[in-house]
Scaffold this active site. Sequence first.
Site, short mmCIF file in Angstrom:
data_model
loop_
_atom_site.label_atom_id
_atom_site.label_comp_id
_atom_site.label_asym_id
_atom_site.label_seq_id
_atom_site.Cartn_x
_atom_site.Cartn_y
_atom_site.Cartn_z
N LYS A 1 0.72 -1.04 -0.01
CA LYS A 1 0.50 -0.29 0.23
C LYS A 1 1.16 1.29 0.16
O LYS A 1 0.38 2.57 0.04
CB LYS A 1 -1.43 -0.13 1.19
CG LYS A 1 -1.94 -1.53 1.44
CD LYS A 1 -1.87 -1.42 2.84
CE LYS A 1 -2.47 -2.86 3.28
NZ LYS A 1 -2.14 -2.83 4.71
N LYS B 1 17.68 3.82 0.12
CA LYS B 1 18.47 3.10 0.95
C LYS B 1 19.39 2.62 0.22
O LYS B 1 19.32 1.35 0.98
CB LYS B 1 17.60 2.75 2.07
CG LYS B 1 16.63 3.31 3.24
CD LYS B 1 16.59 2.54 4.53
CE LYS B 1 15.56 2.74 4.78
NZ LYS B 1 14.86 2.25 5.89
N VAL C 1 11.50 4.60 8.11
CA VAL C 1 10.05 6.42 8.29
C VAL C 1 9.64 5.71 7.83
O VAL C 1 8.94 4.45 7.14
CB VAL C 1 11.77 6.97 6.54
CG1 VAL C 1 12.94 7.80 7.31
CG2 VAL C 1 11.92 6.05 5.39
N ASP D 1 14.70 -0.59 -0.72
CA ASP D 1 15.98 -0.85 0.33
C ASP D 1 16.68 -1.62 0.61
O ASP D 1 17.71 -1.55 -0.70
CB ASP D 1 14.56 -1.06 2.16
CG ASP D 1 15.06 -1.68 3.00
OD1 ASP D 1 16.41 -1.09 3.29
OD2 ASP D 1 14.67 -2.39 3.91
N GLU E 1 7.25 2.41 -6.32
CA GLU E 1 7.31 1.81 -5.04
C GLU E 1 7.74 3.02 -4.22
O GLU E 1 8.45 3.96 -4.42
CB GLU E 1 8.30 0.85 -5.11
CG GLU E 1 9.05 0.28 -3.64
CD GLU E 1 7.54 -0.22 -3.03
OE1 GLU E 1 6.31 -0.15 -2.95
OE2 GLU E 1 7.71 -1.27 -2.72
N ASP E 2 6.89 3.04 -3.21
CA ASP E 2 7.63 4.18 -1.82
C ASP E 2 9.17 3.70 -1.83
O ASP E 2 9.79 4.99 -1.63
CB ASP E 2 7.12 3.85 -1.21
CG ASP E 2 7.29 2.61 0.31
OD1 ASP E 2 8.12 1.07 -0.80
OD2 ASP E 2 6.22 2.38 0.65
N ARG F 1 1.25 6.13 7.78
CA ARG F 1 0.98 6.12 6.11
C ARG F 1 0.42 7.77 5.95
O ARG F 1 0.37 8.00 4.96
CB ARG F 1 -0.25 4.69 5.68
CG ARG F 1 0.57 3.71 5.71
CD ARG F 1 -0.40 2.97 4.32
NE ARG F 1 0.34 1.10 4.66
CZ ARG F 1 1.40 0.67 4.50
NH1 ARG F 1 1.60 1.66 3.85
NH2 ARG F 1 1.06 -0.50 5.29
N ASP G 1 4.76 3.15 6.43
CA ASP G 1 3.92 2.81 7.59
C ASP G 1 5.41 2.31 8.59
O ASP G 1 5.92 1.43 8.43
CB ASP G 1 2.74 1.39 7.32
CG ASP G 1 3.48 -0.04 7.08
OD1 ASP G 1 4.25 -0.15 6.47
OD2 ASP G 1 2.53 -0.54 7.70
P1 IMP Z 1 13.27 -4.17 0.08
O1 IMP Z 1 12.29 -5.50 -0.23
O2 IMP Z 1 14.24 -4.48 1.27
O3 IMP Z 1 13.50 -3.37 -1.14
O4 IMP Z 1 11.80 -3.42 1.67
C1 IMP Z 1 10.77 -2.78 0.39
C2 IMP Z 1 9.85 -2.44 1.19
O5 IMP Z 1 10.10 -2.97 2.81
C3 IMP Z 1 9.09 -1.10 1.02
O6 IMP Z 1 7.86 -1.70 0.26
C4 IMP Z 1 8.11 -0.85 2.36
O7 IMP Z 1 7.06 -1.49 2.81
C5 IMP Z 1 9.34 -0.94 3.65
N1 IMP Z 1 10.65 -0.65 4.02
C6 IMP Z 1 11.88 -0.56 3.84
N2 IMP Z 1 12.36 0.35 4.54
C7 IMP Z 1 11.00 1.27 5.25
C8 IMP Z 1 11.14 1.73 6.18
O8 IMP Z 1 12.17 2.65 6.51
N3 IMP Z 1 10.29 2.48 6.12
C9 IMP Z 1 8.26 1.63 6.13
N4 IMP Z 1 8.57 0.64 5.36
C10 IMP Z 1 10.32 0.33 4.95
#
Ligand code: IMP
Length: 185
Positions: free
Chosen positions: A40, A140, A162, A112, A108-109, A174, A168
């Site tokens: 979301k 990040k 964050v 990470d 995408e938000d 959110r 969230d």
């Molecule tokens: P990744 O798969 O590790 O790249 O993570 C992506 C998902 O993890 C994002 O779509 C977020 O939902 C969640 N996420 C990663 N870091 C944060 C953060 O600092 N705050 C909130 N959600 C995060």
Amino acid sequence: MPELKVLLSRETIAKRVAEMGAEIDRDFRGQAIIFVGVLKGAAIFLSDLARNVSLNATFDFIGVSSYGNRPIARDDPAGHAAWDSLGEVRLTKDLDQSLAGRNVILVEDILDTGLTLNYISKLLRAHQPKSLHIAALLDKPSRRKLPIEAHYIGFTIPDEYVVGYGLDYAELYRNLPDVCIVQNP
Ligand code: IMP
């Protein structure tokens, strides 16, 4: 109650999102695009980004769940390792339409570890779109586990948890208009 510290104000976000929209406008001049938002977290970013683009644009959404309401205690090595080792992404809502032959902007938000976007971009590539670009509000890079990069990045941020502007903590925050660092969860 966690303490929140503003990292990116609503004004700073609005300015950057407008620039990103202008960039997409330039890159796809004369073509139609489809925004695919990751539920979301990307919902708010997608709605602002799309309103800064003047191309013919349609929307779709995809849902994934990664690690649920994971622990965010970064000073707890056991907790952090447990969260990192899960590294599992599951589809919870598929697309409503085919992306074959279309210009796709995956929205995408935050980027990470890269696990989520790696999973989703593979899934979208299987549709054989004409093009596939990733737009991430936040990046990040220090946390990356897979070599995946976004074409459009709003802000590169340090390794902090964050919330706000779609992001969230246990489904809360959110709706905050600013992006904030959670200081003591
Ligand atoms: P990744 O798969 O590790 O790249 O993570 C992506 C998902 O993890 C994002 O779509 C977020 O939902 C969640 N996420 C990663 N870091 C944060 C953060 O600092 N705050 C909130 N959600 C995060």
